[in-house]
Structures are given as C-alpha cells and as structure tokens.
Design a protein around this motif. Structure first.
Motif, PDB file in Angstrom:
ATOM      1  N   GLY A 227      43.107  60.497  15.685  1.00 28.30           N
ATOM      2  CA  GLY A 227      42.029  61.114  14.920  1.00 28.30           C
ATOM      3  C   GLY A 227      42.221  62.620  14.925  1.00 28.30           C
ATOM      4  N   SER A 228      43.253  63.075  14.250  1.00 29.44           N
ATOM      5  CA  SER A 228      43.678  64.456  14.432  1.00 29.44           C
ATOM      6  C   SER A 228      44.534  64.925  13.270  1.00 29.44           C
ATOM      7  CB  SER A 228      44.493  64.572  15.732  1.00 29.44           C
ATOM      8  OG  SER A 228      45.087  65.834  15.858  1.00 29.44           O
ATOM      9  N   VAL A 229      44.513  66.225  13.041  1.00 23.73           N
ATOM     10  CA  VAL A 229      45.443  66.825  12.088  1.00 23.73           C
ATOM     11  C   VAL A 229      46.872  66.607  12.548  1.00 23.73           C
ATOM     12  CG1 VAL A 229      45.450  69.105  13.171  1.00 23.73           C
ATOM     13  CG2 VAL A 229      45.871  68.917  10.708  1.00 23.73           C
ATOM     14  N   TYR A 230      47.064  66.370  13.849  1.00 25.78           N
ATOM     15  CA  TYR A 230      48.387  66.092  14.402  1.00 25.78           C
ATOM     16  C   TYR A 230      48.730  64.602  14.354  1.00 25.78           C
ATOM     17  CZ  TYR A 230      48.007  70.806  16.377  1.00 25.78           C
ATOM     18  OH  TYR A 230      47.860  72.151  16.544  1.00 25.78           O
ATOM     19  N   GLY A 231      47.877  63.784  13.776  1.00 19.86           N
ATOM     20  CA  GLY A 231      48.109  62.347  13.736  1.00 19.86           C
ATOM     21  C   GLY A 231      48.942  61.937  12.542  1.00 19.86           C
ATOM     22  N   MET A 232      48.740  60.706  12.070  1.00 17.75           N
ATOM     23  CA  MET A 232      49.485  60.219  10.909  1.00 17.75           C
ATOM     24  C   MET A 232      49.123  61.063   9.690  1.00 17.75           C
ATOM     25  SD  MET A 232      49.274  56.096  11.552  1.00 17.75           S
ATOM     26  CE  MET A 232      47.542  56.041  11.995  1.00 17.75           C
ATOM     27  N   ASN A 233      50.110  61.316   8.813  1.00 18.33           N
ATOM     28  CA  ASN A 233      49.840  62.296   7.759  1.00 18.33           C
ATOM     29  C   ASN A 233      49.992  61.764   6.344  1.00 18.33           C
ATOM     30  OD1 ASN A 233      52.609  62.155   7.384  1.00 18.33           O
ATOM     31  ND2 ASN A 233      52.954  64.362   7.559  1.00 18.33           N
ATOM     32  N   ASP A 234      50.057  60.432   6.169  1.00 21.41           N
ATOM     33  CA  ASP A 234      50.048  59.931   4.800  1.00 21.41           C
ATOM     34  C   ASP A 234      48.620  59.634   4.378  1.00 21.41           C
ATOM     35  OD1 ASP A 234      50.050  56.573   5.192  1.00 21.41           O
ATOM     36  OD2 ASP A 234      50.814  57.797   6.842  1.00 21.41           O
ATOM     37  N   VAL A 235      48.365  59.683   3.097  1.00 18.55           N
ATOM     38  CA  VAL A 235      46.997  59.756   2.580  1.00 18.55           C
ATOM     39  C   VAL A 235      46.151  58.531   2.922  1.00 18.55           C
ATOM     40  CG1 VAL A 235      47.505  58.754   0.306  1.00 18.55           C
ATOM     41  CG2 VAL A 235      45.669  60.472   0.534  1.00 18.55           C
ATOM     42  N   THR A 236      46.775  57.374   3.140  1.00 21.40           N
ATOM     43  CA  THR A 236      46.006  56.170   3.475  1.00 21.40           C
ATOM     44  C   THR A 236      45.792  56.001   4.972  1.00 21.40           C
ATOM     45  OG1 THR A 236      48.026  54.834   3.511  1.00 21.40           O
ATOM     46  CG2 THR A 236      46.807  54.932   1.434  1.00 21.40           C
ATOM     47  N   HIS A 237      46.327  56.920   5.791  1.00 22.45           N
ATOM     48  CA  HIS A 237      46.217  56.780   7.240  1.00 22.45           C
ATOM     49  C   HIS A 237      45.673  58.033   7.913  1.00 22.45           C
ATOM     50  CE1 HIS A 237      48.669  53.304   6.407  1.00 22.45           C
ATOM     51  NE2 HIS A 237      48.623  52.919   7.667  1.00 22.45           N
ATOM     52  N   LEU A 238      44.987  58.872   7.173  1.00 22.46           N
ATOM     53  CA  LEU A 238      44.464  60.110   7.740  1.00 22.46           C
ATOM     54  C   LEU A 238      43.396  59.813   8.786  1.00 22.46           C
ATOM     55  CD1 LEU A 238      44.092  62.224   4.466  1.00 22.46           C
ATOM     56  CD2 LEU A 238      46.010  62.200   6.074  1.00 22.46           C
ATOM     57  N   GLY A 239      43.361  60.633   9.828  1.00 21.95           N
ATOM     58  CA  GLY A 239      42.384  60.445  10.905  1.00 21.95           C
ATOM     59  C   GLY A 239      41.385  61.571  10.989  1.00 21.95           C
ATOM     60  N   PHE A 240      40.900  62.030   9.839  1.00 20.56           N
ATOM     61  CA  PHE A 240      40.031  63.212   9.793  1.00 20.56           C
ATOM     62  C   PHE A 240      38.544  62.888   9.764  1.00 20.56           C
ATOM     63  CE2 PHE A 240      43.513  65.326   7.005  1.00 20.56           C
ATOM     64  CZ  PHE A 240      44.340  65.415   8.099  1.00 20.56           C
ATOM     65  N   GLN A 241      38.179  61.616   9.542  1.00 25.22           N
ATOM     66  CA  GLN A 241      36.791  61.320   9.189  1.00 25.22           C
ATOM     67  C   GLN A 241      35.969  60.675  10.304  1.00 25.22           C
ATOM     68  OE1 GLN A 241      36.354  59.897   4.969  1.00 25.22           O
ATOM     69  NE2 GLN A 241      38.563  59.650   5.098  1.00 25.22           N
ATOM     70  N   ASP A 242      36.563  60.467  11.474  1.00 29.83           N
ATOM     71  CA  ASP A 242      35.833  59.710  12.498  1.00 29.83           C
ATOM     72  C   ASP A 242      34.649  60.480  13.072  1.00 29.83           C
ATOM     73  OD1 ASP A 242      36.942  61.067  15.161  1.00 29.83           O
ATOM     74  OD2 ASP A 242      38.682  60.648  13.918  1.00 29.83           O
ATOM     75  N   ILE A 243      34.716  61.824  13.123  1.00 27.30           N
ATOM     76  CA  ILE A 243      33.572  62.567  13.670  1.00 27.30           C
ATOM     77  C   ILE A 243      32.344  62.411  12.775  1.00 27.30           C
ATOM     78  CG2 ILE A 243      32.666  64.851  14.245  1.00 27.30           C
ATOM     79  CD1 ILE A 243      35.393  65.613  15.301  1.00 27.30           C
ATOM     80  N   PRO A 244      32.440  62.689  11.456  1.00 27.79           N
ATOM     81  CA  PRO A 244      31.257  62.448  10.602  1.00 27.79           C
ATOM     82  C   PRO A 244      30.801  60.996  10.599  1.00 27.79           C
ATOM     83  CG  PRO A 244      32.828  63.853   9.468  1.00 27.79           C
ATOM     84  CD  PRO A 244      33.521  63.343  10.707  1.00 27.79           C
ATOM     85  N   MET A 245      31.748  60.055  10.638  1.00 30.68           N
ATOM     86  CA  MET A 245      31.379  58.634  10.600  1.00 30.68           C
ATOM     87  C   MET A 245      30.641  58.202  11.855  1.00 30.68           C
ATOM     88  SD  MET A 245      34.320  56.262   8.870  1.00 30.68           S
ATOM     89  CE  MET A 245      35.696  56.944   9.780  1.00 30.68           C
TER      90      MET A 245
END
Length: 429
Positions: A227-245
């Motif tokens: 869940g990080s900018v340092y995580g997976m970086n393709d558009v279907t696997h982004l980990g940016f949204q878990d905090i708001p969710m």
C-alpha cells in the motif's frame, strides 16, 4: 476467475483465462466448475455460464494463437453476451516457469539461461517476517489461522511453509470477500485469524470489511501489503487507496508501523486482543529495523513525539516517518528551527490531547502520508485545526491513475521531498 470483460458495439464478450495454477481450485464454486469444463474440453453438462443463459466457447489450446483468432472470429459479431473459456499453460515456452508455476506467477528481471533473478538477495522483508512470526505463533496457539486470497506468498507461505502450517493456513482462492467473511467468522468463534492481502485488492472486499467484520466488531487482523508509492506500479495494482477506504469505517483500528519491530508489536497486540477489528498498513520501501518498541498499542490513538521542538510539527505516517525526520534535519540546517517530529501510528483516530497541546508553541503542522490525500489521514488533522489559527500542510499523492511510473518522478511531482517541504513551510513562517 473472470479475467476480462469488454463491450464491443453493445455486445459483451467475457474472457476466462484458465491457467490451472490456483492452489485453491478444489475449494468449490467457480474453480471446481472450471476444472470440470477443462477436463471435459468444455462439453460437461454442468456449465455455470450456460446456466446463466450465456453463449459459451471453449479453447483447449489457449496458447495457440491461430486457435484464438479462429474463436474470436466466431464471436466478434455475436448479438448476445458470450463467454470464451481459454485453457492456457502458465509460463508456456519457458521450462522453469512451466515447472514452477506459483514461483513464476510474477517475476522481475531475470537471467533467461538460469532463471535466477538479477536482483536476488537474502535480506528480510515483511513477507518473510510475517511468515516466521505466524508459524511460531501457530505452534504455540492452535487458534491462530493465516488466511490469503490466492496469493499465499504475500505473507511468505510458500508450499513448504503451507505444509508446516497445516490446517492453520487457509487459501480461499481469488476471493478476498470470502477471506474477510471467513476471518470474521473465525474471530466470532474465538479464533485468531490474520488475513494478508495486497492493498490493491482490499477494494474488492470493502463491503465485507464494513458489514461482515466491523459492524460485528469481530477481532480479526488484516495486514495490507504494497500500500505504497513504492509498491506495484501498474494501473490495475496501485496501492494508493487503502487509507481513504479503510480509515473511515467505524470500529476498525488501522495502524501504520514504521519499522519491523513496530509491525511485530502491533501484530502481536492485535492477535491477542478481542475488542477491535484491526488492520495494519505495512510501510513501503526497504524494511527499517533496530528501533525498540515500548508502546502499548491498546492505548488507542496516542501518538508518539520522537523529537520535541517548536514552531513546526511534522507528522510522518508509516512509510514517510523517515521523510518527516529528513524534513526536520533540513529545517534545522537551513532555517535553524528545531521542529517537533511525531510518529502517529493510528490512521483511524486523532490524538486530540497532543494536537491541542501543539497550539501553545507551534504555528504550522505538516502531515505526510503514503497514499491519496483525498479522504486521507492529513485531512483529518486539518479538520481538527479548522477553527484555529494553526496552518496545516498535507503531503501525499494526488487522486489520479498512474501506470508504470517512476517513483522518484511521482515523489517530486507531489513535493514529497525534504527540501521542497521545508521550502513550503518557510513560506508560512
């Protein structure tokens, strides 16, 4: 599972890529029906897709491009929804990948002659740490159960580790919803479930986390990886949204460790308590270790001041706690200011007593988080100070879809840089 669905000129074509690699295939439902259809080359009378009134085509040699083209020629002008069931061989054409399907589900750059990774190392990571901890815990306590949804190695459970865990390890297949419902049920029955999941896939099970788990306030543990900018970086696997969710679901305690030791302490507390559903957001980047933990995480929403200063307070959440320290160093060297640095730990709650105390000798509060800002941690802090004179700067990621991005470019674009943040703060002083 259903890999692809696309509407062409009003006609829905559903592609099922069936590569026969799921370790959870025999757990029922779609997996069992796919196996039956595969074993009968699509002729079985028991056909989930035909039962739904869909046209159905089976391609036994799914790695044969000519066979695929022939099938798609047949269905491209269909006037009704069509399922194309394609049997493929995982790793077709490369012997190491054909032989070790699970290991080669994903691979970084490797030597084609040997199959060895070009970046192979023996250093610990959060997957191996999780597995080692949980296996030890399982041996001492039969109530501890590790759960995954088709990605057992996310928490380090390779085939040998799964055998070691026995019935205390459960893989439900690619069904995160089932994993959370199962965890909630186990917790309700007195068990101690830990569900390991990639941040990107948490979105699949928002409803179960909210309604099956948190409404019932069952004490299950969810560990979110990448869940990080340092995580997976393709558009279907982004980990940016878990905090708001996750941070806006009632009853859930969402924690953000900054080190290996903090993670283990949080995990241990979460497994042993029975009052709250808990999620733990693992930090991105290289694992940090060596800082002792004295905090009682059961004392909810109490942040830790790791450096006491004045004028400016820096709240570095999880991954970006180290960035907060770097900003403090920059402010000391460039502005002569001793900033306060805070490790918040709790994504879901405010330490109102501490935040209120900052008003006495601080004029600027900075939050830094590893995720989308909209609906995130920083906005909660900004709302707390809304009717005061405190100035608040929130740093994180813009709400956008990124694909195959360069991490350093994204950090610069979002001003997630010590010099840039110090420059912004200087403009407010």
């Amino acid at each position: 599972g259903l890999d692809y669905a696309k509407e062409l000129d009003g006609n829905l074509i559903i592609v099922v890529n069936d590569n026969d690699m799921s370790i959870a295939e025999n757990h029922g439902g779609l997996y069992t029906n796919l196996k039956l259809l595969r074993d009968t080359k699509g002729t079985a009378e028991c056909n989930l897709f035909r039962a739904m009134g869909l046209d159905y085509y089976y391609v036994h040699e799914g790695n044969d491009v000519a066979a695929l083209i022939d099938t798609f020629q047949k269905v491209k002008d269909s006037k009704k929804p069509v399922v194309v069931h394609i049997r493929t061989l995982k790793g077709k054409g490369y012997a190491p990948a054909e032989e070790h399907k699970e290991q080669w589900h994903y691979s970084g750059p490797f030597d084609i002659e040997t199959g060895r990774s070009l970046f192979e190392g023996d250093e610990e990571d959060y997957s191996s740490v999780s597995c080692d901890y949980l296996l030890d815990k399982m041996k001492k306590d039969p109530k501890v159960v590790a759960i995954t949804a088709g990605t057992p190695t996310v928490i380090g459970f390779t085939e040998d580790k799964r055998r070691e865990a026995g019935k205390q390890f459960v893989d439900v297949g690619i069904a995160e919803e089932t994993a959370v419902a199962l965890a909630s049920g186990i917790a309700a029955g007195g068990g101690k479930p830990v569900f390991g999941v990639y941040s990107s896939f948490v979105q699949r099970t928002f409803d179960q986390i909210s309604q099956d788990l948190c409404i019932n306030n069952n004490a299950a543990t969810i560990v979110t990886f990448a869940g990080s900018v340092y995580g997976m970086n393709d558009v279907t696997h982004l980990g940016f949204q878990d905090i708001p969710m996750l941070s806006n679901i009632p009853n859930l305690v969402y924690l953000a460790p900054t080190t290996k030791e903090e993670y283990i302490a949080m995990l241990d507390w979460s497994i042993e308590q029975n009052e709250h559903p808990v999620a733990i957001k693992l930090p991105g980047g290289a694992m940090v270790s060596g800082r002792p933990v004295t905090k009682n995480f059961g004392d909810l929403n109490k942040y830790e001041v790791t450096q006491k200063g004045s004028k400016v307070a820096l709240l570095g959440l999880g991954t970006f706690y180290s960035l907060a320290n770097a900003v403090a160093d920059e402010m000391k060297s460039e502005l002569g200011i001793d900033a306060t640095v805070i490790n918040p730990y709790y994504i879901t709650g405010l330490d109102e007593e501490l935040l209120e105390s900052l008003k006495a000798d601080h004029s600027v509060v900075v939050t830094i988080e590893d995720g989308i800002l909209d609906g995130g941690f920083g906005e909660k802090i900004a709302r707390f100070y809304g009717d005061s004179d405190m100035k608040v700067l929130n740093y994180g990621l813009k709400k956008e879809f990124l694909d195959r991005y360069d991490v350093e470019e994204v950090l610069k674009d979002n001003r997630l840089d010590a010099e840039m943040i110090a420059e912004d703060v200087k403009g407010l002083l």
